[in-house]
Motif scaffolding. Structure first.
Motif, mmCIF file in Angstrom:
data_model
loop_
_atom_site.group_PDB
_atom_site.id
_atom_site.type_symbol
_atom_site.label_atom_id
_atom_site.label_comp_id
_atom_site.label_asym_id
_atom_site.label_seq_id
_atom_site.Cartn_x
_atom_site.Cartn_y
_atom_site.Cartn_z
ATOM 1 N N TYR A 51 41.080 48.058 42.833
ATOM 2 C CA TYR A 51 39.884 48.636 43.446
ATOM 3 C C TYR A 51 38.833 49.010 42.402
ATOM 4 O O TYR A 51 37.853 49.693 42.716
ATOM 5 C CB TYR A 51 40.257 49.889 44.251
ATOM 6 C CG TYR A 51 41.133 49.584 45.449
ATOM 7 C CD1 TYR A 51 40.568 49.312 46.684
ATOM 8 C CD2 TYR A 51 42.516 49.574 45.332
ATOM 9 C CE1 TYR A 51 41.367 49.031 47.775
ATOM 10 C CE2 TYR A 51 43.327 49.284 46.422
ATOM 11 C CZ TYR A 51 42.748 49.017 47.639
ATOM 12 O OH TYR A 51 43.543 48.739 48.732
ATOM 13 N N ALA A 52 39.028 48.533 41.166
ATOM 14 C CA ALA A 52 38.098 48.904 40.097
ATOM 15 C C ALA A 52 36.693 48.414 40.380
ATOM 16 O O ALA A 52 35.705 49.058 39.995
ATOM 17 C CB ALA A 52 38.595 48.339 38.759
ATOM 18 N N GLY A 53 36.559 47.289 41.049
ATOM 19 C CA GLY A 53 35.227 46.756 41.329
ATOM 20 C C GLY A 53 34.526 47.410 42.496
ATOM 21 O O GLY A 53 33.331 47.186 42.702
ATOM 22 N N THR A 54 35.235 48.189 43.289
ATOM 23 C CA THR A 54 34.637 48.802 44.488
ATOM 24 C C THR A 54 34.613 50.311 44.445
ATOM 25 O O THR A 54 33.813 50.936 45.160
ATOM 26 C CB THR A 54 35.410 48.357 45.746
ATOM 27 O OG1 THR A 54 36.793 48.710 45.588
ATOM 28 C CG2 THR A 54 35.295 46.851 45.945
ATOM 29 N N LEU A 55 35.477 50.945 43.655
ATOM 30 C CA LEU A 55 35.528 52.402 43.572
ATOM 31 C C LEU A 55 35.281 52.831 42.128
ATOM 32 O O LEU A 55 36.015 52.428 41.216
ATOM 33 C CB LEU A 55 36.893 52.929 44.039
ATOM 34 C CG LEU A 55 37.216 52.761 45.537
ATOM 35 C CD1 LEU A 55 38.637 53.231 45.819
ATOM 36 C CD2 LEU A 55 36.222 53.536 46.398
ATOM 37 N N ALA A 56 34.259 53.669 41.919
ATOM 38 C CA ALA A 56 33.950 54.158 40.568
ATOM 39 C C ALA A 56 34.765 55.389 40.207
ATOM 40 O O ALA A 56 35.013 55.661 39.025
ATOM 41 C CB ALA A 56 32.457 54.458 40.449
ATOM 42 N N ASP A 57 35.197 56.144 41.215
ATOM 43 C CA ASP A 57 35.930 57.391 40.983
ATOM 44 C C ASP A 57 37.372 57.076 40.618
ATOM 45 O O ASP A 57 38.103 56.495 41.421
ATOM 46 C CB ASP A 57 35.874 58.256 42.233
ATOM 47 C CG ASP A 57 36.513 59.621 42.017
ATOM 48 O OD1 ASP A 57 36.988 59.895 40.894
ATOM 49 O OD2 ASP A 57 36.566 60.409 42.986
#
Length: 585
Positions: A476-482
């Motif tokens: 999910y690194a590409g969609t979630l910054a947190d």
């Protein structure tokens, strides 16, 4: 007494085997082949209707706008009415004749199928499926009668009984092969358009090739309808409880317990009415006979074993993300194995020795279920070809001899015909529901057990667990910054994987339980065969030249449970006893 109820003077070779069954005149080879093909068509038509619905419940759920639990009412409504209809259908054939029976119920079946095209919501769909169950109950018997006309000699009729029963196992794998194409054609109405066309073809076939007539006599009595009014709702409530006890869970919905209590009350009330009747619909003394009780238990257990395919294998494959399209080749293998089982059952059928094929069939099914018990998350249909083929083959090989054994006890006393019809219908319908319910309940229970064990082993302090969470979060690194949100997603992915693996372990436990039941049943039958061979006193030898299914009528004894009221002809009873075999002793 009117002439239409006068018994005919049959030639010994043409005499109907049972009250309400057709006579057996000599046919040309071409006509015998035509009877066999029409019988196959009728049997497939009767089974495909329910199978097309059962294998496409997920698709029908969306089309009807129903919840996953609600759509289970469709197959349940069919079984609720189908299971008890033989209480009346047998006497309908006996009083109104086979031709009226054939034409009336096939036309009714076509009309009900046509009504499916106008269904727009779940409520109307349930009502139509219930009507379908009532009409469809007639088709399985009709298919058997047509198939028996193909026998050139009395001695080979048991082989055709095995063939007809095997053909009745074909609709479910056939439904998996092409039902998806029907859905693409016209959504859920495509299923019913096909079934309507098949029904009209079947109706044309039976109008073109009519069954030979049999004897007719007044069969209905007023109290019959009281028994039916108590028994049918009781069976319907039992079906509903068995289905939704597993789906909604047994202790979560109070109405499931109320339905079970109501089913017990109504069925016991029907039994009480029958117990005090002079001419009962259900012969309770015959039904509680030790041999019949053993056969009943065996049929119920084998239906539980056969549920491995619909509950175990299909449920497992859907768990790992497959749909009907991806199981087409698996059910093509199952279909071919079923056809092979029919051929072998016909070739090895011997009314004098019926236990051997049953033991072999059960061992084959036990081995197939044991092979499936080694499934993993990487198992796909290709790994289940052999095991599912073994289960399909063994199921057909087992049911023929078992049904023939039960029918043999009816031929010696035709008064038990209605009881036999109800018993067999209940074991096939209620047995299938009971198998699905028990196996489904066992799967859920074992899943909770395995989930608790796996959860105890998943500690965030374990480096392997922490690494697995991080890999899940990285997706999910590409969609979630947190980073915290990604970690929560990683934990969620791991929890989903844990649940899936717990379900897979639970399905393996289901497969093992099925293997154990099949092995126990095989051991039980084999042990009884040894006891009869070496311990039990010898049975009286059969009359020379006679078999279980070819006897003619004679006057019933004075204490016969099928004595008829004054002014009516007695029901036919065979002159000779059932021949000796390992089970009927």
């Amino acid at each position: 007494m009117s002439d239409k109820y006068a018994p005919r003077d049959w030639h010994p070779d043409e005499r109907p085997t049972l009250p309400g069954s057709p006579s057996f005149p000599q046919h040309t080879p071409r006509r015998r082949l035509a009877f066999f093909l029409v019988g196959t068509l009728v049997t497939l038509t009767g089974g495909l209707g329910n199978s097309l619905v059962t294998v496409n419940l997920i698709n029908l759920q969306g089309a009807l706008g129903a919840y996953a639990s609600e759509v289970n009412w469709l197959p349940t409504a069919y079984v609720m009415t189908n299971a008890s209809m033989n209480l009346l259908l047998v006497k309908f054939r006996q009083q109104f004749g086979l031709r009226a029976f054939t034409e009336f119920f096939l036309v009714l079946y076509a009309l009900v199928t046509f009504a499916h095209l106008f269904v727009n919501d779940l409520g109307s769909a349930i009502a139509v499926r219930a009507a379908h169950g009532m009409a469809g109950a007639a088709l399985s018997t009709l298919g058997l009668y047509y198939t028996l006309q193909a026998a050139s000699r009395r001695e080979i009729r048991p082989r055709f009984i095995a063939a007809s029963l095997g053909i009745s196992q074909l609709p479910q794998p056939i439904a998996y092969l092409f039902s998806t194409r029907l859905l693409e054609l016209a959504n859920w109405r495509g299923l019913y358009l096909f079934e309507l066309g098949l029904t009209l073809v079947t109706l044309s076939a039976v109008l073109w090739l009519k069954l030979p007539p049999g004897d007719r006599f007044k069969a209905f009595r007023p109290t019959d309808f009281l028994t039916f009014a108590l028994f049918a709702p009781g069976v319907a409530l039992l079906c509903a409880a068995l289905t939704f006890g597993r789906v909604l869970w047994w202790t979560s919905q109070p109405w499931v317990g109320v339905a079970l209590a109501g089913a017990v009350f109504l069925i016991v009330a029907a039994i009480a009415v029958e117990h005090n009747r002079r001419n009962p619909l259900l012969n309770l003394r015959w039904l509680t006979n030790g041999m019949i009780a053993r056969l009943f238990l065996a049929m119920m257990l084998v239906r539980v074993v056969l549920s491995e395919q619909s509950v175990g294998a299909v449920g497992f494959l859907r768990l790992v993300g497959l749909n009907n399209d991806q199981m087409t080749m698996l059910f093509l293998v199952v279909l071919l194995a079923t056809v092979a089982g029919i051929a072998i059952a016909v070739l090895v059928m011997n009314p004098q020795h019926l236990m051997g094929p049953q033991v072999v069939a059960l061992l084959i099914m036990a081995l197939g279920a044991w092979i499936d018990s080694h499934a993993t998350s990487l198992t796909r249909p290709e790994e289940m070809y052999v095991s599912q083929a073994m289960l399909a083959f063994g199921g057909v090989l087992f049911l023929g001899p078992l049904l023939l054994t039960l029918m043999g006890t009816v031929v010696t006393n035709p008064g038990n015909l209605i009881t036999f019809s109800v018993l067999f219908s209940l074991t096939q319908n209620i047995g299938a529901l009971l198998g699905s319910s028990l196996l489904g309940t066992w799967q859920v229970t074992r899943e909770k057990f395995h989930s608790s064990i796996l959860a105890e082993q998943l500690s965030s302090l374990d480096p392997l667990v922490a690494a697995r969470i991080q890999r899940g979060a990285a997706a999910y690194a590409g969609t979630l910054a947190d980073p915290a949100a990604r970690t929560r997603q990683g934990i969620s992915v791991l929890a989903q994987t844990q649940t899936r693996e717990a379900n897979i372990l639970a399905y393996n436990d289901v497969f093992l339980a099925i293997a154990a039941i099949a092995a126990f049943l095989a051991l039980w039958i084999f042990g009884r065969a040894l006891w009869l061979m070496y311990v039990a006193p010898p049975a009286a030898p059969p009359a020379k030249g006679h078999t279980a299914l070819d006897e003619g009528p004679a006057e019933p004894p004075t204490d016969s449970p099928i004595a008829t009221p004054e002014g009516q002809p007695p029901l036919p009873v065979p002159r000779h006893p059932l021949p000796h075999n390992e089970i009927t002793r």
